[in-house]
Scaffold this active site. Structure first.
Site, short mmCIF file in Angstrom:
data_model
loop_
_atom_site.label_atom_id
_atom_site.label_comp_id
_atom_site.label_asym_id
_atom_site.label_seq_id
_atom_site.Cartn_x
_atom_site.Cartn_y
_atom_site.Cartn_z
N GLN A 89 53.39 5.70 36.46
CA GLN A 89 52.65 5.77 35.20
C GLN A 89 52.51 7.23 34.77
O GLN A 89 52.15 8.10 35.57
CB GLN A 89 51.25 5.15 35.37
N ASP A 113 40.76 -3.30 33.30
CA ASP A 113 41.63 -3.89 34.32
C ASP A 113 40.88 -4.08 35.63
O ASP A 113 41.25 -3.52 36.68
CB ASP A 113 42.86 -3.01 34.53
N SER A 138 54.96 3.33 28.89
CA SER A 138 54.63 4.66 29.43
C SER A 138 55.09 4.84 30.87
O SER A 138 54.85 5.89 31.46
CB SER A 138 53.11 4.88 29.35
N ASP A 174 58.84 -15.09 26.50
CA ASP A 174 59.64 -16.30 26.75
C ASP A 174 60.10 -16.87 25.42
O ASP A 174 59.81 -16.32 24.35
CB ASP A 174 58.80 -17.32 27.53
N ARG A 209 41.77 3.47 33.82
CA ARG A 209 41.17 4.06 35.01
C ARG A 209 40.31 5.29 34.71
O ARG A 209 39.34 5.57 35.41
CB ARG A 209 42.26 4.42 36.01
N HIS A 215 43.21 -8.29 30.86
CA HIS A 215 44.29 -8.98 31.57
C HIS A 215 43.62 -10.21 32.18
O HIS A 215 43.21 -10.20 33.34
CB HIS A 215 44.89 -8.10 32.66
N LYS A 232 51.39 -9.94 27.22
CA LYS A 232 52.80 -9.56 27.22
C LYS A 232 53.72 -10.80 27.27
O LYS A 232 54.53 -10.98 28.17
CB LYS A 232 53.14 -8.62 28.38
N ASP A 275 46.12 -8.60 26.79
CA ASP A 275 47.39 -7.94 27.11
C ASP A 275 48.28 -8.90 27.92
O ASP A 275 48.64 -8.63 29.06
CB ASP A 275 47.09 -6.66 27.89
#
Length: 478
Positions: A424, A253, A366, A311, A445, A277, A308, A306
């Site tokens: 998170q 990320d 999460s 629609d 991270r 992403h 997601k 990712d």
């Protein structure tokens, strides 16, 4: 035994051998087991006399049972159910492989009422899974299943598992009966008889083993699960996990392409997957994708975008295949929310299935207070079971299905339990893999913010794989 067997059944077994519906050799079954005998009953549809004979024997086996309708497990058993329905004047129901995306969107076709009792008809039973899936689809519509009838019982646990589920299995003959008839008729060599006899003995249902497997459904190693998968991405992923001894997915990320590629190159030896992403990258280019694909080949991992998707079907097709990113051209795996309904799955499948891609359903999250719970999560599992050619598993916090083809990936993993100021929640590899039974840990991270991302990735690789080994060991010794 053949002398005590119904002559009509003996004649049918010999006829099946004659039309090559019973084959001997070396065959890999759907379960991954190598078998010296294979029953290809689809060929029966080209022999009307055999079809009618089979249907009559199935009917005779369950003439005493109580039911208002019949339902053949798709597809091989459908002709038998049709003949029984037409000749015996019994209403028939049809279970679709997947629900229609238009019209009534039914999974069960035909006329039925809540509380109706339906007889399931099948050709061959090994584990009983196909019958249980059909029974579940009927049950979801309020139809009760008490009995199932099958031409051949392979004696590999189906009868016992269905019995425990409240379904009585009636079989016209067993694999032992087939062996006996063909042996007595000199249709098998002594060597083949020995091979098949040993196979039956070694693969016969063991009640103790069944109890162990039900208590610990995730008992198969990654490599063993690979051979069971119908989707090529899942096959490859499980093989990578086995070969590299890792269940670690890097969540990259970061917002700079050069930084991302450097991070992936450093951590590549320790991961099975990179999760991107792509829409947060500030300097995205087609050259970045080309370099990412090169790193995937170099370090042997799969790429998970990712995105997601969330629609309607028509929109997600364009989001997946067009625009700036052309995600379907490079991402092995994508994911989607089921909130718009099953149409989103059909849309993404339409665009990705022919390319050999796979999709994860976001069944759980999460973050604190998220709404991916309860009936929504249950609906995700149901849709995944109905679309296993494209839906390869879930983003979840625990194991949701014992189906070895469906993979579970858990985000929010760190070496120590913690949480951040944005809600998170972090879990440890041991908690996620060993206790909750998921398959892949997703770490962001904890790796890319580390002083040395390669060292951190190696730590997570060892922690995740050790947790997986501990789960396998616990299963074997329990």
């Amino acid at each position: 035994m053949a002398a005590c067997m119904n002559s009509a059944i003996q004649s049918l077994i010999l006829r099946l051998h004659e039309i090559n519906a019973v084959k001997f050799g070396d065959f890999k079954l759907k379960s991954g087991i190598q078998s010296p005998v294979y029953f290809d009953l689809r060929v029966i549809i080209s022999y009307p006399d055999v079809m009618v004979n089979v249907a009559n024997l199935l009917w005779e086996k369950v003439a005493h049972c109580n039911y208002q309708s019949v339902c053949g497990v798709p597809y091989t058993a459908l002709p038998f159910a049709t003949i029984i329905s037409a000749e015996r004047h019994v209403p028939m129901l049809i279970r679709r492989k997947e629900a229609k995306s238009y019209g009534t969107k039914k999974l069960i076709e035909g006329k039925y009422e809540d509380g109706d009792i339906c007889l399931i008809i099948e050709d061959v039973v090994s584990s009983g899974l196909s019958i249980m899936e059909t029974a579940e689809a009927l049950s979801n519509e309020g139809v009760i299943v008490k009995d199932a009838v099958v031409l051949l019982n392979r004696e590999q646990g189906g009868y016992e598992k269905l019995k425990k589920a409240g379904i009585e299995l009636h079989s016209v003959f067993t694999i032992t009966d087939v062996l006996t008839v063909l042996k007595d008729a000199d249709k098998m060599s002594a060597e083949t008889v020995d091979r098949v006899t040993n196979y039956i003995t070694q693969n016969r249902f063991n009640p103790g083993q069944a109890i162990q497997n039900e208590a610990n459904p995730k008992t198969l190693a990654y490599g063993e699960r690979a051979v069971l998968c119908s989707n090529p991405v899942t096959q490859r992923l499980f093989k990578v996990m086995e070969e590299k001894r890792t269940n670690l997915a890097l969540s990259a990320d970061v917002t700079d392409c050069k930084q991302l590629l450097q991070l992936v190159d450093k951590t590549g030896p320790y991961i099975c997957m990179v999760k991107t992403h792509v829409d947060i990258l500030e300097d995205f280019s087609e050259d970045f994708i080309a370099q990412l694909k090169q790193l995937a080949d170099k370090h042997n991992f799969v790429i998970f975008e990712d995105r997601k998707f969330a629609d309607i079907g028509n929109t997600v097709v364009h989001q997946y295949t067009r625009g700036l990113y052309h995600i379907s051209e490079w991402a092995h795996i994508i994911n989607a929310h089921l909130l718009p309904g099953p149409g989103i799955v059909q849309g993404l499948k339409q665009a990705g299935l022919s390319k050999g891609r796979g999709c994860l359903l976001i069944a759980e999250m999460s973050s604190v207070g998220n709404l991916a719970t309860g009936e929504y999560t249950e609906a995700c599992v149901k849709v995944a079971q109905e679309n296993k050619d494209f839906i390869i598993g879930f983003i979840s916090l625990r194991s949701l299905s014992a189906d070895p083809e469906l993979i579970h990936m858990t985000p929010g993993v760190q070496l120590e339990e913690a949480h951040d100021n944005l809600g998170q929640q972090y879990l440890t590899p041991s908690e996620v893999i060993t206790k909750r039974g998921t398959d892949i840990i997703i770490v962001g991270r904890g790796i890319y913010q580390a002083k040395d991302p390669a060292v951190a990735a190696r730590q997570y690789q060892l922690a995740g794989y050790d947790a997986y080994i501990a789960r396998l060991t616990d299963t074997l010794t329990s």
